[in-house]
Enzyme design. Structure first.
Site, short mmCIF file in Angstrom:
data_model
loop_
_atom_site.label_atom_id
_atom_site.label_comp_id
_atom_site.label_asym_id
_atom_site.label_seq_id
_atom_site.Cartn_x
_atom_site.Cartn_y
_atom_site.Cartn_z
N LYS A 154 -58.71 38.37 44.98
CA LYS A 154 -59.16 39.54 44.20
C LYS A 154 -58.28 39.66 42.95
O LYS A 154 -57.43 40.53 42.84
CB LYS A 154 -59.13 40.80 45.06
CG LYS A 154 -60.26 40.81 46.10
CD LYS A 154 -60.27 42.07 46.94
CE LYS A 154 -60.82 43.27 46.22
NZ LYS A 154 -62.28 43.26 46.02
N1 PMP Z 1 -67.22 40.07 47.24
C1 PMP Z 1 -66.60 40.66 46.23
C2 PMP Z 1 -66.70 40.05 44.88
C3 PMP Z 1 -65.87 41.85 46.42
O1 PMP Z 1 -65.25 42.44 45.40
C4 PMP Z 1 -65.83 42.43 47.71
C5 PMP Z 1 -65.09 43.72 47.93
N2 PMP Z 1 -63.75 43.51 48.28
C6 PMP Z 1 -66.49 41.77 48.76
C7 PMP Z 1 -67.17 40.60 48.48
C8 PMP Z 1 -66.44 42.29 50.15
O2 PMP Z 1 -65.16 42.08 50.72
P1 PMP Z 1 -64.57 43.06 51.80
O3 PMP Z 1 -65.57 43.13 52.90
O4 PMP Z 1 -63.30 42.42 52.22
O5 PMP Z 1 -64.37 44.36 51.13
#
Ligand code: PMP
Length: 305
Positions: A154
């Site tokens: 991220k």
């Molecule tokens: N893809 C992206 C690009 C994201 O920003 C997120 C949010 N964190 C997710 C998928 C989903 O990830 P998570 O379930 O860990 O929040």
């Protein structure tokens, strides 16, 4: 109710946590963020942070990529976060935003010879995609490959890709974008992973399809297997498979499980929330509020009894 931040190694009111205009990450996107949910259980008058450790594990991995030295262990980050949310005292669903960043007030594109810092704050936050079912569009913006900007982390700078896709989708009258890989396979939403139901099984893009390995994605794969006996196939998905899937939904910390009713002006299934999606939603919402005794290890209580 005032929010707090953990900033420069202490807890301060959110309004007092400020960074300088020359801070490196502000200019070059050199930071790693996380999004963690605190889910309010009104019967127990408790907030449960969902899969806290896994979020900080992912943050730590991202920091290795960006050469950010975090002076905290994963356990310490968890402790700081619990104390922060406890101080805030919210009695509602909330969102925790940790950020590990290049903190030097110094210009010049690089990752080396810079100081690093960590901050985290919490704010009340209800539903993200505030809709029963999402109307989606396949984006003209593609996900970057791992050799362009690693989508597995991220990285704040990476999210301009997601922002371009989201704003294009909203401007064109949709709720959310579905992005493809550079090769044209299905990747993910602007802030969510995507699942399809095909022949009664779950199908979702694999790690090599330029996705973030979502923690909600992992949760849904486990719940589908353990609670419904439904297998998940992680594989490359063609764009046209989106249109003929029996059901389709997004997963994400902010978006939870959001059904997709329509993609590119084609109804998915009947256009209503599918049966498997509905059952997964019910199970998931119990689990994240610590109402299912089988999954309590995923839920960290904040308030002391
Ligand atoms: N893809 C992206 C690009 C994201 O920003 C997120 C949010 N964190 C997710 C998928 C989903 O990830 P998570 O379930 O860990 O929040």
């Amino acid at each position: 109710m005032p929010s707090y931040a953990y900033f420069h190694k202490q807890f301060v009111p959110l309004s007092e946590a400020k960074i300088g205009i020359m801070t490196h990450c502000l200019h070059y996107g050199t930071a790693i963020f996380e999004g963690i949910r605190g889910n309010w259980n009104s019967q127990q008058k408790q907030i449960y942070l969902f899969r806290l450790k896994e979020h900080y594990q992912r943050l730590h991995n991202g920091c290795r990529l960006l050469k950010i030295n975090l002076p905290y262990t994963i356990d310490e980050l968890c402790q700081i976060t619990v104390e922060l949310v406890e101080r805030c005292g919210f009695q509602e669903n909330l969102y925790v935003r940790p950020l590990a960043y290049k903190s030097s007030e110094s210009l010049g594109v690089r990752l080396h010879d810079l100081d690093d810092d960590f901050l985290v704050f919490a704010i009340p936050w209800g539903p993200y995609l505030d809709i029963d079912k999402a109307r989606c569009v396949v984006s003209s913006w593609r996900r970057p490959d791992d050799n362009v900007i690693p989508p597995q982390a991220k990285i704040t700078g990476l999210y301009i890709n997601n922002a371009l896709a989201k704003t294009e989708a909203i401007s064109n009258g949709f709720d959310e974008a579905i992005m493809l890989t550079s090769e044209g396979y299905v990747s993910e939403g602007s802030g969510e992973n995507i699942f399809l139901v095909i022949d009664g099984k779950l199908v979702t893009p694999a790690s090599y399809n330029s996705i973030l390995m979502g923690i909600t994605r992992d949760t849904v794969i486990k719940l589908a297997q353990n609670e419904l006996g439904i297998e998940t196939i992680e594989r490359q998905i063609d764009r046209s498979e989106l249109y003929i899937a029996e059901e389709c939904f997004f997963t994400g910390t902010a978006a939870h499980i959001t059904p997709i009713g329509e993609i590119d002006h084609r109804k998915i299934g009947s256009g209503e929330t599918g049966e498997i999606t509905k059952r997964l939603q019910e199970i998931y919402f119990d689990v994240i509020q610590a109402s299912n005794p089988k999954y309590l290890e995923w839920c960290t209580p904040v308030y002391k009894k």
